[in-house]
Design an enzyme around this catalytic site. Structure first.
Site, mmCIF file in Angstrom:
data_model
loop_
_atom_site.group_PDB
_atom_site.id
_atom_site.type_symbol
_atom_site.label_atom_id
_atom_site.label_comp_id
_atom_site.label_asym_id
_atom_site.label_seq_id
_atom_site.Cartn_x
_atom_site.Cartn_y
_atom_site.Cartn_z
ATOM 1 N N ASP A 24 0.810 -1.227 0.000
ATOM 2 C CA ASP A 24 0.000 0.000 0.000
ATOM 3 C C ASP A 24 0.839 1.271 0.000
ATOM 4 O O ASP A 24 0.428 2.307 0.530
ATOM 5 C CB ASP A 24 -0.967 0.024 1.208
ATOM 6 C CG ASP A 24 -1.905 -1.168 1.194
ATOM 7 O OD1 ASP A 24 -2.208 -1.660 0.098
ATOM 8 O OD2 ASP A 24 -2.316 -1.596 2.286
ATOM 9 N N LYS A 27 1.806 2.171 -5.058
ATOM 10 C CA LYS A 27 2.376 1.608 -6.287
ATOM 11 C C LYS A 27 1.476 1.882 -7.492
ATOM 12 O O LYS A 27 1.954 2.228 -8.569
ATOM 13 C CB LYS A 27 2.592 0.092 -6.126
ATOM 14 C CG LYS A 27 3.554 -0.267 -4.994
ATOM 15 C CD LYS A 27 3.674 -1.766 -4.801
ATOM 16 C CE LYS A 27 2.426 -2.432 -4.279
ATOM 17 N NZ LYS A 27 2.063 -2.038 -2.896
ATOM 18 N N GLY A 51 -4.545 -4.301 -3.865
ATOM 19 C CA GLY A 51 -5.532 -3.268 -4.165
ATOM 20 C C GLY A 51 -4.751 -2.032 -4.552
ATOM 21 O O GLY A 51 -4.148 -1.394 -3.701
ATOM 22 N N HIS A 52 -4.677 -1.742 -5.841
ATOM 23 C CA HIS A 52 -3.872 -0.625 -6.341
ATOM 24 C C HIS A 52 -4.797 0.502 -6.793
ATOM 25 O O HIS A 52 -5.582 0.317 -7.719
ATOM 26 C CB HIS A 52 -2.968 -1.095 -7.476
ATOM 27 C CG HIS A 52 -1.928 -2.093 -7.022
ATOM 28 N ND1 HIS A 52 -0.978 -2.620 -7.844
ATOM 29 C CD2 HIS A 52 -1.690 -2.623 -5.792
ATOM 30 C CE1 HIS A 52 -0.201 -3.448 -7.148
ATOM 31 N NE2 HIS A 52 -0.628 -3.468 -5.910
ATOM 32 N N GLN A 234 1.999 -6.071 -3.121
ATOM 33 C CA GLN A 234 2.464 -6.189 -1.736
ATOM 34 C C GLN A 234 3.778 -5.400 -1.552
ATOM 35 O O GLN A 234 3.941 -4.384 -2.190
ATOM 36 C CB GLN A 234 2.633 -7.660 -1.305
ATOM 37 C CG GLN A 234 1.312 -8.415 -1.178
ATOM 38 C CD GLN A 234 0.733 -8.882 -2.493
ATOM 39 O OE1 GLN A 234 1.407 -9.550 -3.247
ATOM 40 N NE2 GLN A 234 -0.512 -8.552 -2.767
ATOM 41 N N THR A 311 -9.774 -4.783 1.529
ATOM 42 C CA THR A 311 -10.656 -5.293 2.590
ATOM 43 C C THR A 311 -11.315 -4.184 3.411
ATOM 44 O O THR A 311 -12.189 -4.470 4.231
ATOM 45 C CB THR A 311 -9.839 -6.174 3.570
ATOM 46 O OG1 THR A 311 -8.764 -5.372 4.090
ATOM 47 C CG2 THR A 311 -9.264 -7.386 2.875
ATOM 48 N N LEU A 342 3.790 12.400 0.975
ATOM 49 C CA LEU A 342 4.496 13.398 1.776
ATOM 50 C C LEU A 342 3.492 14.378 2.391
ATOM 51 O O LEU A 342 3.635 14.810 3.532
ATOM 52 C CB LEU A 342 5.500 14.160 0.892
ATOM 53 C CG LEU A 342 6.354 15.159 1.668
ATOM 54 C CD1 LEU A 342 7.443 14.435 2.447
ATOM 55 C CD2 LEU A 342 6.972 16.203 0.755
#
Ligand code: GDP
Ligand code: IMO
Ligand code: MG
Length: 436
Positions: A24, A27, A51-52, A234, A311, A342
């Site tokens: 997370d 990416k 989950g991207h 991941q 999730t 940032l």
């Protein structure tokens, strides 16, 4: 020109993008930004546990199996042989994309060697988490990832090629029967065979045109000098071999996963980009030395909207951990960092960076192998002044507040890797490219 003489100037060298923390990191956003200059975007491991998220204008997309290059028309996207694919989830994802005007037809290729996540894998995943036979609750995404990879290693599984093959119904019934017997014996609720076979047969019809020998396809693209972008799922700390075992996923997000998960040689990777969140998050159980269970942790979760893209679970939040980042850089030969989020730190008075750990009077400069040792490690922090200025509105890197620059400089200094990209908002525009 980066990437060799055989490429057009506007193309990026073959780039591996990996999550350098516990997933997370952002990416999806970075892959989307870089995809414009790539020809082929490739997922090589994991499955719908990923989950991207990509935000474009007012639209928000969350991709689980489909590579994050898909929003750019004409880009080729590949689901590599190292992935585990839930065919029902893939159909749902493709239908949703099509409903939003994004067609994958003719440009998404799914490896015939990719293993299937079948309904019993998801049931077993859930049962293992609830039953916690081993006393270890990992807090998985319950997408069947662990049981599917376990079946792959045990040589018991079926692959995409089998699913779309004419012989599939008989093969699948045999499997289903055997698995139902096994599940009954261990008290796991058994799936309803007729419905499963029917759903899978429908998915097979839908997916058949997408399934192909991606090893050959990728070899041809590689030799033709196409620009390849490998999209890790991941993160390094969830890697089956290098992460906080057993609190990990069941694949190799790290660089080794690219070769086994695509069929391309190691030298196909010309550049490695590590994605780092400007702080740290983790979903699920397992050690997390810089975790904050105080008001700052809650602040990061709320301001950073740290709730799982797959999730919806609240993510655990903490300070930036330079030990983890250094470890990820070392294992993967990271050439540049892409630092995200940032802006989430914008309002803090002070910010902290973990520079080492201490445990039983010993100082650790790298991540210990055993999760139980890491769980006992206490972070050694350096404190820096916050910038208390909104970074989201700035249009040039030079406009960054000096304290934000100092924070980024320190992060790079501690890890020995330069900054290549900075993200300070979820949308494409809130990105600076620095020499990459
Ligand atoms: P991934 O799994 O690594 O692709 O990351 P996720 O999509 O699970 O989580 C990253 C979240 O942060 C998503 O909601 C993104 O839209 C969001 N995001 C990405 N980059 C930035 C950024 O620089 N600033 C902020 N505020 N949000 C970001
Ligand atoms: P992306 O690609 C964050 C975590 C789960 C759990 C562990 C094992 O979006 O960064 P699994 O279902 O894989 O067996 O779960 O790994 N996990 C992730 N955490 N981001 C992900 O993917 C994750 N995929 C799995 O929460 O702790
Ligand atoms: Mg994610």
């Amino acid at each position: 020109m980066a990437g060799g003489t055989h490429k057009m100037a506007a193309k990026i060298p073959n780039t591996l993008l990996i999550g350098a923390q516990w997933g997370d990191e952002g990416k999806g956003k970075i892959v989307d930004v870089l995809s414009r200059e790539a020809d082929v975007v490739i997922r090589y491991q994991g499955g719908s546990n990923a989950g991207h998220t990509i935000e474009v204008g007012t639209e928000r997309y969350v991709l689980h199996l489909v590579p994050s290059g898909i929003l750019h028309p004409n880009k080729i996207c590949v689901i590599g042989n190292g992935m585990v694919v839930d065919p029902l989830a893939l159909v749902a994802e493709l239908r949703e994309l099509a409903g939003r005007g994004i067609s994958a037809d003719g440009r998404l290729f799914v490896s015939d060697r990719a293993h299937l996540v079948l309904p019993w894998h998801k049931l077993l995943d859930a049962a293992r988490e609830q039953g916690a036979e081993t006393g270890v609750r990992i807090g998985t995404t319950q997408r069947g990832i662990g049981p599917a990879y376990a079946d792959k290693a045990a040589r018991l599984n079926l692959r995409m090629g089998d699913l779309v093959d004419g012989a599939m119904p008989a093969l699948l019934s045999q499997h289903l029967e055997a698995r139902c017997r096994e599940m009954e014996r261990s008290g796991v609720p058994t799936p309803e065979p007729t419905r499963i076979l029917e759903e899978l047969a429908q998915a097979a019809e839908f997916l058949r045109p997408f399934v192909t020998d991606t090893v050959t396809l990728l070899q041809q693209a590689y030799r033709a000098g196409r620009s390849l972008l490998f999209e890790g799922a991941q993160g390094v700390m969830l890697d089956l071999d290098f992460g906080t075992y057993p609190y990990v996923t069941s694949s190799n997000p790290s660089c080794g996963g690219v070769c086994t998960g695509t069929g391309l040689p190691a030298r196909a990777i010309e550049r490695v980009l590590g994605v780092l969140k400007a702080y740290t998050t983790r979903v699920g159980a397992g050690p997390f030395p810089t975790e904050l269970q105080d008001a700052v942790g809650t602040h990061l979760r709320e301001r950073g909207r740290e709730f799982g893209a797959t999730t919806g679970r609240p993510r655990r939040c903490g300070w930036f951990d330079a030990v983890v980042a250094r470890y990820a850089a070392m294992l993967n030969g990271v050439d540049y960092w892409a630092v995200t989020k940032l802006d989430v730190l914008d309002t803090l008075e002070t910010v902290r960076i973990c520079v080492a750990y201490e445990c039983d009077g010993r100082r650790y400069e790298t991540v210990p192998a055993r999760a139980r040792d890491l769980a006992r490690c206490v972070p050694v922090y350096e404190e820096l002044p916050g910038w208390r200025t909104a970074t989201t509105g700035i249009s040039r890197f030079a406009e960054l507040p000096p304290a934000a620059r100092a924070y980024l400089d320190r992060l790079c200094e501690l890890t020995g890797v330069p900054l290549g990209l900075l993200s300070f908002g979820p949308r494409r525009e809130t990105t600076f490219r620095l020499g990459i």
